[in-house]
Design an enzyme around this catalytic site. Structure first.
Site, PDB file in Angstrom:
ATOM      1  N   LYS A   1     150.867 -12.071 -31.726  1.00 21.58           N
ATOM      2  CA  LYS A   1     150.564 -11.609 -30.370  1.00 21.58           C
ATOM      3  C   LYS A   1     149.107 -11.945 -30.063  1.00 21.58           C
ATOM      4  O   LYS A   1     148.786 -13.123 -29.951  1.00 21.58           O
ATOM      5  CB  LYS A   1     150.963 -10.142 -30.263  1.00 21.58           C
ATOM      6  CG  LYS A   1     152.455 -10.015 -30.669  1.00 21.58           C
ATOM      7  CD  LYS A   1     153.042  -8.686 -30.555  1.00 21.58           C
ATOM      8  CE  LYS A   1     154.379  -8.589 -31.264  1.00 21.58           C
ATOM      9  NZ  LYS A   1     155.430  -9.494 -30.815  1.00 21.58           N
TER      10      LYS A   1
ATOM     11  N   HIS B   1     151.021  -4.441 -31.064  1.00 17.27           N
ATOM     12  CA  HIS B   1     150.379  -4.693 -29.761  1.00 17.27           C
ATOM     13  C   HIS B   1     148.994  -4.072 -29.654  1.00 17.27           C
ATOM     14  O   HIS B   1     148.382  -4.110 -28.587  1.00 17.27           O
ATOM     15  CB  HIS B   1     151.294  -4.208 -28.625  1.00 17.27           C
ATOM     16  CG  HIS B   1     152.538  -5.030 -28.533  1.00 17.27           C
ATOM     17  ND1 HIS B   1     152.580  -6.249 -27.887  1.00 17.27           N
ATOM     18  CD2 HIS B   1     153.765  -4.843 -29.073  1.00 17.27           C
ATOM     19  CE1 HIS B   1     153.786  -6.764 -28.007  1.00 17.27           C
ATOM     20  NE2 HIS B   1     154.531  -5.932 -28.722  1.00 17.27           N
TER      21      HIS B   1
ATOM     22  N   HIS C   1     160.674  -0.342 -31.832  1.00 18.98           N
ATOM     23  CA  HIS C   1     161.123  -1.737 -31.762  1.00 18.98           C
ATOM     24  C   HIS C   1     162.395  -1.982 -32.586  1.00 18.98           C
ATOM     25  O   HIS C   1     162.635  -1.306 -33.595  1.00 18.98           O
ATOM     26  CB  HIS C   1     159.986  -2.628 -32.290  1.00 18.98           C
ATOM     27  CG  HIS C   1     160.198  -4.078 -32.062  1.00 18.98           C
ATOM     28  ND1 HIS C   1     160.653  -4.929 -33.047  1.00 18.98           N
ATOM     29  CD2 HIS C   1     160.018  -4.838 -30.954  1.00 18.98           C
ATOM     30  CE1 HIS C   1     160.733  -6.155 -32.555  1.00 18.98           C
ATOM     31  NE2 HIS C   1     160.354  -6.133 -31.293  1.00 18.98           N
TER      32      HIS C   1
ATOM     33  N   ASP D   1     153.150   0.830 -36.679  1.00 17.11           N
ATOM     34  CA  ASP D   1     153.289  -0.577 -36.303  1.00 17.11           C
ATOM     35  C   ASP D   1     152.224  -0.878 -35.241  1.00 17.11           C
ATOM     36  O   ASP D   1     152.297  -0.386 -34.115  1.00 17.11           O
ATOM     37  CB  ASP D   1     154.709  -0.789 -35.744  1.00 17.11           C
ATOM     38  CG  ASP D   1     154.936  -2.193 -35.210  1.00 17.11           C
ATOM     39  OD1 ASP D   1     153.961  -2.949 -35.044  1.00 17.11           O
ATOM     40  OD2 ASP D   1     156.104  -2.529 -34.923  1.00 17.11           O
TER      41      ASP D   1
ATOM     42  N   SER E   1     155.610  -1.510 -27.139  1.00 17.48           N
ATOM     43  CA  SER E   1     155.737  -2.899 -26.690  1.00 17.48           C
ATOM     44  C   SER E   1     156.221  -3.025 -25.248  1.00 17.48           C
ATOM     45  O   SER E   1     155.890  -3.988 -24.564  1.00 17.48           O
ATOM     46  CB  SER E   1     156.688  -3.666 -27.608  1.00 17.48           C
ATOM     47  OG  SER E   1     157.972  -3.093 -27.589  1.00 17.48           O
TER      48      SER E   1
ATOM     49  N   ASN F   1     152.249 -12.813 -25.045  1.00 18.47           N
ATOM     50  CA  ASN F   1     151.454 -11.809 -25.759  1.00 18.47           C
ATOM     51  C   ASN F   1     150.114 -12.388 -26.213  1.00 18.47           C
ATOM     52  O   ASN F   1     149.447 -11.824 -27.073  1.00 18.47           O
ATOM     53  CB  ASN F   1     152.231 -11.304 -26.978  1.00 18.47           C
ATOM     54  CG  ASN F   1     153.453 -10.506 -26.567  1.00 18.47           C
ATOM     55  OD1 ASN F   1     153.381  -9.702 -25.634  1.00 18.47           O
ATOM     56  ND2 ASN F   1     154.572 -10.725 -27.238  1.00 18.47           N
TER      57      ASN F   1
ATOM     58  N   GLU G   1     155.147   3.095 -33.143  1.00 19.92           N
ATOM     59  CA  GLU G   1     154.248   1.997 -32.747  1.00 19.92           C
ATOM     60  C   GLU G   1     152.966   2.636 -32.243  1.00 19.92           C
ATOM     61  O   GLU G   1     153.013   3.708 -31.641  1.00 19.92           O
ATOM     62  CB  GLU G   1     154.893   1.177 -31.614  1.00 19.92           C
ATOM     63  CG  GLU G   1     156.177   0.496 -32.043  1.00 19.92           C
ATOM     64  CD  GLU G   1     156.935  -0.157 -30.885  1.00 19.92           C
ATOM     65  OE1 GLU G   1     156.303  -0.598 -29.907  1.00 19.92           O
ATOM     66  OE2 GLU G   1     158.167  -0.222 -30.977  1.00 19.92           O
TER      67      GLU G   1
HETATM   68  C1  PLP Z   1     156.244  -3.366 -31.758  1.00 17.88           C
HETATM   69  C2  PLP Z   1     156.686  -4.646 -32.382  1.00 17.88           C
HETATM   70  N1  PLP Z   1     156.848  -4.683 -33.724  1.00 17.88           N
HETATM   71  C3  PLP Z   1     157.244  -5.807 -34.342  1.00 17.88           C
HETATM   72  C4  PLP Z   1     157.508  -6.949 -33.632  1.00 17.88           C
HETATM   73  C5  PLP Z   1     157.973  -8.177 -34.343  1.00 17.88           C
HETATM   74  O1  PLP Z   1     156.896  -9.004 -34.611  1.00 17.88           O
HETATM   75  P1  PLP Z   1     157.124 -10.577 -34.772  1.00 17.88           P
HETATM   76  O2  PLP Z   1     157.205 -11.134 -33.392  1.00 17.88           O
HETATM   77  O3  PLP Z   1     155.934 -11.033 -35.540  1.00 17.88           O
HETATM   78  O4  PLP Z   1     158.385 -10.760 -35.526  1.00 17.88           O
HETATM   79  C6  PLP Z   1     157.336  -6.967 -32.247  1.00 17.88           C
HETATM   80  C7  PLP Z   1     157.589  -8.208 -31.475  1.00 17.88           C
HETATM   81  O5  PLP Z   1     158.231  -8.239 -30.481  1.00 17.88           O
HETATM   82  C8  PLP Z   1     156.922  -5.784 -31.599  1.00 17.88           C
HETATM   83  O6  PLP Z   1     156.783  -5.735 -30.276  1.00 17.88           O
END
Ligand code: PLP
Length: 367
Positions: free
Chosen positions: A222, A191, A118, A188, A163, A34, A159
């Site tokens: 990321k 990405h 997620h 969220d 992701s 990422n 999101e």
């Molecule tokens: C959409 C989304 N939210 C949250 C996370 C979690 O973030 P972190 O990797 O900082 O724990 C991810 C990671 O895979 C993600 O893709």
């Protein structure tokens, strides 16, 4: 000591072709990480912090010995950059999503979430005492039907950039619905951070929706090339999380060395226009070859079946290219895929090689 009870479950996972194992990355062209802007690959944070020394331990929870001026100063800078009244740093995006949902949504409340959300969002929902309802991916009609079932407090979470598919949520329309039904919108931006918007500020600000959001989550692991996350929102929300959010209260704070890296990344990524343009050119290349699945660095090559998609990943490895298979149950059955992350450091030549390898694998599969 018998561990047969574990072995039996692992065997089931194996026979479903879904066994997970760790492997080290090799020297293949990277379409996995990422690190969209190449901040890690090019050591940009290390360059900026070369002559600095920061502690690697924070010595306790933020509520005990683990609070320090750099973390508060960085939160204020991040809040300013993202046009938010306040910011609270977390140890990871997982902790931030999990802790936020588990704490703000109480008994009698309703959480409405996109079906493709997620795992950290789903786990936070599971931990909260609120009721929850999902809506089909990006389906505004279904979202509205669920909003009509609203309780004392309703929360809608999505999101901004998904992701596993790389597509974007219809945030403007979602914000209108949330306003209509007095629901709290949570986005969220994991990405989108660093990638979407003129300065990588994320989709919410790009669409000027920051005042319509109850909370935004930006992660640092990321495109920003660090680790950790921040929750943006009001001062009241920040105070609430400090008082009730268990992953914040009951965990050792992120150390100064990590926060210094985050602060450095915020000095670097807003100006990385050239890198964002390079990624955009690679997306165009995907488009010209009929492989574009989204307008973001996350593309995918869907081929049903865990075994088949593992073969596709091996075919890429044989061509010195690395994109990992995403298996059921991480994605819905029949939608197993290679998740392809495009980076500013991927060359046109190697991306053409990637596209050719995908084409040759599809053709062999048709025979
Ligand atoms: C959409 C989304 N939210 C949250 C996370 C979690 O973030 P972190 O990797 O900082 O724990 C991810 C990671 O895979 C993600 O893709």
């Amino acid at each position: 000591m018998s561990e047969d009870f574990l072995s039996r479950i692992l065997e089931e996972k194996s026979s479903a072709n879904a066994f997970r194992s760790l492997r080290l990355s090799g020297s293949q062209a990277d379409y996995v990480s990422n690190d969209y802007l190449g901040i890690v690959k090019n050591g940009l944070i290390e360059d900026l912090l070369r002559d600095s020394h920061f502690n690697h331990g924070s010595t306790g929870s933020r509520l005990l010995a683990g609070n320090y001026p750099l973390i508060e100063e960085t939160e204020k800078e991040i809040a300013r950059f993202h046009n938010s009244p306040a910011a609270l740093i977390f140890n990871s995006g997982y902790d931030a999503n999990f802790g936020l949902l588990a704490s703000v949504a109480r008994k009698g409340d309703l959480i409405i979430y996109d079906k493709l959300s997620h795992a950290s969002i789903r786990d936070g929902i599971r931990q909260s005492f609120a009721e929850s309802l999902s809506f089909a991916h990006n389906d505004l009609g279904e979202l509205e039907r669920k909003l009509k079932k609203g309780k004392s407090n309703s929360f809608v979470i999505t999101e901004s950039v998904f992701s596993m598919d790389g597509d974007m949520a219809p945030l403007a329309e979602m914000a209108v619905l949330c306003e209509k039904y007095k629901a709290h919108l949570i986005v969220d931006e994991a990405h989108a951070t660093g990638v979407i918007g003129k300065r990588g500020e994320g989709l919410v600000q790009h669409l000027k929706l920051q005042d319509k959001c109850f909370a935004r989550i930006h992660t640092f692991g990321k495109a920003l090339g660090c680790h950790g996350a921040v929750i943006l929102g009001s001062q009241t929300l920040r105070n609430f999380l400090i008082n009730f959010c268990r992953p914040f209260i009951y965990s050792t704070a992120i150390p100064p060395a990590s926060v210094a890296a985050i602060q450095a990344s915020y000095k670097i990524f807003p100006g990385m226009d050239k890198e964002r343009q390079t990624i955009s050119n690679l997306i165009t290349l995907f488009d010209q070859n009929g492989f574009k699945k989204s307008a973001t660095p996350i593309q995918c090559f869907i081929m049903p079946g865990n075994e088949k998609i593992k073969q596709a990943a091996q075919h890429l490895l044989d061509n010195n290219l690395d994109a990992r298979p995403i298996l059921y149950p991480t994605v819905p059955k029949g939608e197993e895929r290679l998740r392809i992350a495009l980076h500013s450091f991927n060359t046109v030549e190697e991306t053409i090689r990637l596209i050719s390898a995908l084409k040759s694998f599809s053709m062999n599969d048709d025979r």
